[in-house]
Design a protein around this motif. Sequence first.
Motif, mmCIF file in Angstrom:
data_model
loop_
_atom_site.group_PDB
_atom_site.id
_atom_site.type_symbol
_atom_site.label_atom_id
_atom_site.label_comp_id
_atom_site.label_asym_id
_atom_site.label_seq_id
_atom_site.Cartn_x
_atom_site.Cartn_y
_atom_site.Cartn_z
ATOM 1 N N TYR A 169 35.852 32.305 52.878
ATOM 2 C CA TYR A 169 34.971 31.292 53.473
ATOM 3 C C TYR A 169 33.517 31.597 53.121
ATOM 4 C CZ TYR A 169 33.360 27.785 56.785
ATOM 5 O OH TYR A 169 32.778 26.668 57.353
ATOM 6 N N TYR A 170 33.143 32.860 53.219
ATOM 7 C CA TYR A 170 31.758 33.257 52.922
ATOM 8 C C TYR A 170 31.404 32.953 51.472
ATOM 9 C CZ TYR A 170 27.593 36.211 52.545
ATOM 10 O OH TYR A 170 26.312 36.674 52.331
ATOM 11 N N LEU A 293 27.587 39.348 54.470
ATOM 12 C CA LEU A 293 28.940 39.062 54.963
ATOM 13 C C LEU A 293 29.192 39.719 56.310
ATOM 14 C CD1 LEU A 293 31.844 38.020 54.668
ATOM 15 C CD2 LEU A 293 32.355 40.062 53.317
ATOM 16 N N ASN A 294 28.830 40.968 56.440
ATOM 17 C CA ASN A 294 29.120 41.699 57.676
ATOM 18 C C ASN A 294 28.443 41.054 58.885
ATOM 19 O OD1 ASN A 294 30.445 44.042 58.862
ATOM 20 N ND2 ASN A 294 28.377 44.738 59.342
ATOM 21 N N ASP A 295 27.187 40.636 58.714
ATOM 22 C CA ASP A 295 26.451 39.994 59.814
ATOM 23 C C ASP A 295 26.924 38.570 60.085
ATOM 24 O OD1 ASP A 295 24.931 42.251 60.155
ATOM 25 O OD2 ASP A 295 23.252 41.548 58.926
ATOM 26 N N SER A 296 27.694 38.016 59.147
ATOM 27 C CA SER A 296 28.133 36.622 59.270
ATOM 28 C C SER A 296 29.555 36.476 59.796
ATOM 29 C CB SER A 296 28.044 35.929 57.899
ATOM 30 O OG SER A 296 26.749 35.982 57.384
ATOM 31 N N LYS A 297 30.259 37.588 59.985
ATOM 32 C CA LYS A 297 31.683 37.511 60.314
ATOM 33 C C LYS A 297 31.969 36.712 61.580
ATOM 34 C CE LYS A 297 33.586 41.456 57.821
ATOM 35 N NZ LYS A 297 34.311 42.739 57.918
ATOM 36 N N ASP A 298 31.218 36.965 62.635
ATOM 37 C CA ASP A 298 31.455 36.236 63.887
ATOM 38 C C ASP A 298 31.200 34.743 63.702
ATOM 39 O OD1 ASP A 298 32.185 38.519 65.223
ATOM 40 O OD2 ASP A 298 30.228 38.852 66.145
ATOM 41 N N ASP A 299 30.127 34.421 62.971
ATOM 42 C CA ASP A 299 29.826 33.009 62.693
ATOM 43 C C ASP A 299 30.948 32.364 61.891
ATOM 44 O OD1 ASP A 299 27.388 33.164 63.990
ATOM 45 O OD2 ASP A 299 26.282 33.647 62.160
ATOM 46 N N ILE A 300 31.478 33.086 60.915
ATOM 47 C CA ILE A 300 32.539 32.539 60.063
ATOM 48 C C ILE A 300 33.796 32.260 60.886
ATOM 49 C CG2 ILE A 300 34.111 33.055 58.148
ATOM 50 C CD1 ILE A 300 31.750 34.632 56.894
ATOM 51 N N LYS A 301 34.146 33.185 61.769
ATOM 52 C CA LYS A 301 35.310 32.960 62.630
ATOM 53 C C LYS A 301 35.134 31.694 63.449
ATOM 54 C CE LYS A 301 36.743 37.797 63.137
ATOM 55 N NZ LYS A 301 36.868 38.936 64.073
ATOM 56 N N ILE A 304 35.496 28.585 61.164
ATOM 57 C CA ILE A 304 36.894 28.331 60.803
ATOM 58 C C ILE A 304 37.647 27.747 61.995
ATOM 59 C CG2 ILE A 304 39.092 29.400 60.133
ATOM 60 C CD1 ILE A 304 37.456 31.412 58.461
ATOM 61 N N LEU A 305 37.457 28.342 63.158
ATOM 62 C CA LEU A 305 38.122 27.836 64.365
ATOM 63 C C LEU A 305 37.667 26.422 64.678
ATOM 64 C CD1 LEU A 305 37.977 31.000 66.656
ATOM 65 C CD2 LEU A 305 40.037 29.974 65.675
ATOM 66 N N ASN A 306 36.372 26.163 64.495
ATOM 67 C CA ASN A 306 35.839 24.829 64.768
ATOM 68 C C ASN A 306 36.468 23.788 63.851
ATOM 69 O OD1 ASN A 306 33.903 23.125 66.195
ATOM 70 N ND2 ASN A 306 32.837 22.976 64.245
ATOM 71 N N GLU A 307 36.619 24.128 62.579
ATOM 72 C CA GLU A 307 37.209 23.182 61.628
ATOM 73 C C GLU A 307 38.686 22.927 61.947
ATOM 74 O OE1 GLU A 307 36.429 24.394 57.625
ATOM 75 O OE2 GLU A 307 34.245 24.287 57.871
ATOM 76 N N LYS A 308 39.393 23.980 62.335
ATOM 77 C CA LYS A 308 40.806 23.806 62.700
ATOM 78 C C LYS A 308 40.931 22.974 63.977
ATOM 79 C CE LYS A 308 42.601 27.988 60.473
ATOM 80 N NZ LYS A 308 43.496 27.264 59.537
ATOM 81 N N TYR A 309 40.005 23.172 64.896
ATOM 82 C CA TYR A 309 40.027 22.408 66.149
ATOM 83 C C TYR A 309 39.744 20.928 65.884
ATOM 84 C CZ TYR A 309 38.986 21.323 71.074
ATOM 85 O OH TYR A 309 38.973 20.790 72.339
ATOM 86 N N ILE A 310 38.815 20.661 64.999
ATOM 87 C CA ILE A 310 38.513 19.267 64.653
ATOM 88 C C ILE A 310 39.706 18.620 63.957
ATOM 89 C CG2 ILE A 310 37.070 17.806 63.178
ATOM 90 C CD1 ILE A 310 34.760 19.751 63.856
ATOM 91 N N ASN A 311 40.405 19.380 63.111
ATOM 92 C CA ASN A 311 41.632 18.853 62.502
ATOM 93 C C ASN A 311 42.668 18.524 63.571
ATOM 94 O OD1 ASN A 311 40.626 19.082 59.898
ATOM 95 N ND2 ASN A 311 41.437 21.139 59.591
ATOM 96 N N HIS A 312 42.720 19.366 64.603
ATOM 97 C CA HIS A 312 43.631 19.116 65.722
ATOM 98 C C HIS A 312 43.265 17.814 66.436
ATOM 99 C CE1 HIS A 312 46.087 19.749 69.264
ATOM 100 N NE2 HIS A 312 45.019 19.772 70.043
ATOM 101 N N ILE A 313 41.970 17.597 66.634
ATOM 102 C CA ILE A 313 41.506 16.356 67.269
ATOM 103 C C ILE A 313 41.894 15.146 66.426
ATOM 104 C CG2 ILE A 313 39.463 15.046 67.982
ATOM 105 C CD1 ILE A 313 38.131 17.736 68.641
#
Length: 324
Positions: A169-170, A293-301, A304-313
């Motif tokens: 993703y990064y 990358l290391n500082d961005s990991k939480d943001d990336i998670k 990704i979760l947000n995009e999967k949730y929107i797909n669910h919607i």
Amino acid sequence: MRCIEVKRILYTGIIAILTLSMTGCSGKIIATVKGIDITNEQFEKTLQIVSSTRNYMDSEYVEDMEKSLGKKYKKNLENTVLSFMIDNELLYQEAKDKKLIPSSEVINSKYEELEKIINSNPTYKKEIDKVGLNKEYLLKQISKDLAIEKNKNNFEEKINISEKDILDYYEKNKSKFKINEVEASHILISTLDKNKKQVKEDEKKKLKEKTENLLHKINNGESFEELANKYSDDKSAGKNGGKLGYFSKNEKNAEFTNEAFKLQKGQISKVVETSYGYHIIKVTDKKEILKNLNDSKDDIKKLILNEKYINHIEELNKNADIKR
């Protein structure tokens, strides 16, 4: 797919509570979601809330929304808000089916928290009061919002995101991890008393006049740094000429950063009001940095979760009986 950036604005912080679809109102029906009506009155009030709230949050969300919706922003915004209301109704019904309704204790606690947020900014409170949000309405909407939040958490807990997912993703989305920062100084004339409460309106008027006089002096050649040192109620920054250093949009009060990020290097703002008081802002530098990358990991998670949730919607929309 509906605009992800718009989802961000409508599911973030206070917006999430205040812009939920409103039940119990009369008026022309503009959509029906699995037997539940959404009326024109509900829709218009939601638009009012979005408009009232936009100045009290990170304006980057609003700017993203305006860019993504294009030239026909107003009409597209109306369509997006209605889609949001439909989405919320679908998610609430899903939460009810899963018995994810919050307790009255949790609802009341969230209401008290929300009330403090609104009351901490009198200007914002006036805007919200115009919309006509009373305690009964807010408790009902908080209940729905918390149920939707529990449902979202329940959905996300079942998703596994690997280190490879994060790295991929990064690498594919580095532009999302570029951060704009400004270096700025400010002069603060506080409108809070010794108990951290807002002073009365007549006193605020005098404090605003004081700030405007300071701005007049700056615009007529007097030293910003010397005036900050002498008059600013932010003593920590004031002793250094008002210097705040570098900061990004999410590091300070949104009303403050909204103005600071509009300024070009070397520019000085008009008088800016926040819940702390009146500010004069001077921008001394602007830059863009790429988070590693290391500082961005939480943001990336989260992304990704947000995009999967929107797909669910989107799937909920496809499979539901919706008339609009």
